[in-house]
Motif scaffolding. Sequence first.
Motif, mmCIF file in Angstrom:
data_model
loop_
_atom_site.group_PDB
_atom_site.id
_atom_site.type_symbol
_atom_site.label_atom_id
_atom_site.label_comp_id
_atom_site.label_asym_id
_atom_site.label_seq_id
_atom_site.Cartn_x
_atom_site.Cartn_y
_atom_site.Cartn_z
ATOM 1 N N SER A 1 -5.160 -6.232 -23.778
ATOM 2 C CA SER A 1 -5.832 -7.350 -23.117
ATOM 3 C C SER A 1 -5.711 -7.187 -21.601
ATOM 4 C CB SER A 1 -5.236 -8.692 -23.549
ATOM 5 O OG SER A 1 -3.919 -8.847 -23.051
ATOM 6 N N ASN A 2 -6.458 -8.021 -20.881
ATOM 7 C CA ASN A 2 -6.438 -7.961 -19.424
ATOM 8 C C ASN A 2 -5.249 -8.706 -18.819
ATOM 9 O OD1 ASN A 2 -8.858 -6.531 -19.500
ATOM 10 N ND2 ASN A 2 -10.093 -8.400 -19.418
ATOM 11 N N SER A 3 -4.412 -9.291 -19.658
ATOM 12 C CA SER A 3 -3.312 -10.114 -19.159
ATOM 13 C C SER A 3 -2.076 -9.298 -18.790
ATOM 14 C CB SER A 3 -2.936 -11.169 -20.202
ATOM 15 O OG SER A 3 -2.543 -10.557 -21.423
ATOM 16 N N SER A 4 -2.097 -7.982 -19.024
ATOM 17 C CA SER A 4 -0.928 -7.168 -18.703
ATOM 18 C C SER A 4 -1.351 -5.759 -18.328
ATOM 19 C CB SER A 4 0.032 -7.118 -19.906
ATOM 20 O OG SER A 4 -0.610 -6.555 -21.032
ATOM 21 N N GLU A 5 -0.419 -5.054 -17.681
ATOM 22 C CA GLU A 5 -0.653 -3.677 -17.272
ATOM 23 C C GLU A 5 -0.229 -2.732 -18.402
ATOM 24 O OE1 GLU A 5 -2.045 -2.709 -14.398
ATOM 25 O OE2 GLU A 5 -2.351 -4.849 -13.907
ATOM 26 N N PRO A 6 -0.757 -1.502 -18.417
ATOM 27 C CA PRO A 6 -0.333 -0.522 -19.424
ATOM 28 C C PRO A 6 1.164 -0.239 -19.322
ATOM 29 C CG PRO A 6 -2.340 0.210 -18.332
ATOM 30 C CD PRO A 6 -1.839 -0.978 -17.561
ATOM 31 N N GLU A 7 1.721 0.181 -20.435
ATOM 32 C CA GLU A 7 3.140 0.523 -20.494
ATOM 33 C C GLU A 7 3.319 2.018 -20.250
ATOM 34 O OE1 GLU A 7 5.806 -0.863 -23.866
ATOM 35 O OE2 GLU A 7 5.554 1.247 -24.375
ATOM 36 N N ASN A 8 4.293 2.365 -19.417
ATOM 37 C CA ASN A 8 4.610 3.764 -19.142
ATOM 38 C C ASN A 8 6.094 4.004 -19.385
ATOM 39 O OD1 ASN A 8 1.972 4.799 -18.006
ATOM 40 N ND2 ASN A 8 2.360 3.094 -16.596
ATOM 41 N N ALA A 9 6.424 5.236 -19.751
ATOM 42 C CA ALA A 9 7.817 5.545 -20.047
ATOM 43 C C ALA A 9 8.098 7.017 -19.800
ATOM 44 C CB ALA A 9 8.141 5.186 -21.498
ATOM 45 N N LEU A 10 9.368 7.313 -19.560
ATOM 46 C CA LEU A 10 9.871 8.681 -19.524
ATOM 47 C C LEU A 10 10.880 8.811 -20.661
ATOM 48 C CD1 LEU A 10 10.446 9.726 -15.802
ATOM 49 C CD2 LEU A 10 8.978 10.848 -17.488
ATOM 50 N N ASN A 11 10.644 9.784 -21.550
ATOM 51 C CA ASN A 11 11.468 9.950 -22.736
ATOM 52 C C ASN A 11 12.192 11.295 -22.687
ATOM 53 O OD1 ASN A 11 10.316 7.505 -24.092
ATOM 54 N ND2 ASN A 11 8.461 8.739 -23.998
#
Length: 263
Positions: free
Chosen positions: A45-55
């Motif tokens: 949805s437009n209510s949040s930013e994409p999630e990013n991670a370093l694994n």
Amino acid sequence: IRIEDYSINGINNRETLLGLGVLHQVSDDLQLLVGMHQGHSPSASNSSEPENALNYEAGLRYEAGVTAIEAIAFYSDYDNIIGICTNSGGAGIVDCDAGDTENGGQALVRGLEFELSHRFAINAELVVPMALSYTYTESEFKTGFYGQSVWGEVEKGDALPNMPEHQLALKGGVELPSGWGGDLGLRYYSDTCASAACLAFEDIASFFTLDMSVHYNYSEQLRLYANVDNVTGRDGDIVSREPKAGARGQKPRSMVFGVKYSF
């Protein structure tokens, strides 16, 4: 190198994600491994930013004959971790519509996975495979905030909800030359909480489940099987709690019968 090109709700985005894995064959039986990978989860949805991670991961694999051991340490550093409002999850801590998403700031998930398996040859006709697996998981929010829909109140250092610290699985089976075989599996989950704040009636006590399966190889192509989940019929364990949906218990004893044909 992984490239994702997608459009959600009319918003176009392209992500290039990098990963590196190294495997060293120490001997015929032993392997050492290490890896680092970027992760990305689009927002629905437009209510949040994409999630990013370093694994990150590092560990070893050992296999000698009928014995195998694997131990992997993992570390995931999340940026803008996403919470999703779902009907099955009780539709959030506060009012929200199914499908809404909300960022939860920065978070860490780290731990260790261990697995040991061995095939015991009782005699020339009877083989008993056994396997033990254990996962230790430690999680925490790196920032405090008050979520308006999914997360609720979060303080820095709170553990992520619905993520048990200890998970254990023990499985034992039997294989006969006649084509009959089966196994019995025990799974254990330690206590956790339905929310980061872990308020009254949001704690989830530890529980276990016992499952069983039986099969018969009628031929090389045809297998008949039966699975029984929750053999003991335990119905008092609460496995999930949500502010709107309330407590949810283990599924009752369930049986599945089937046929598999390979060609």
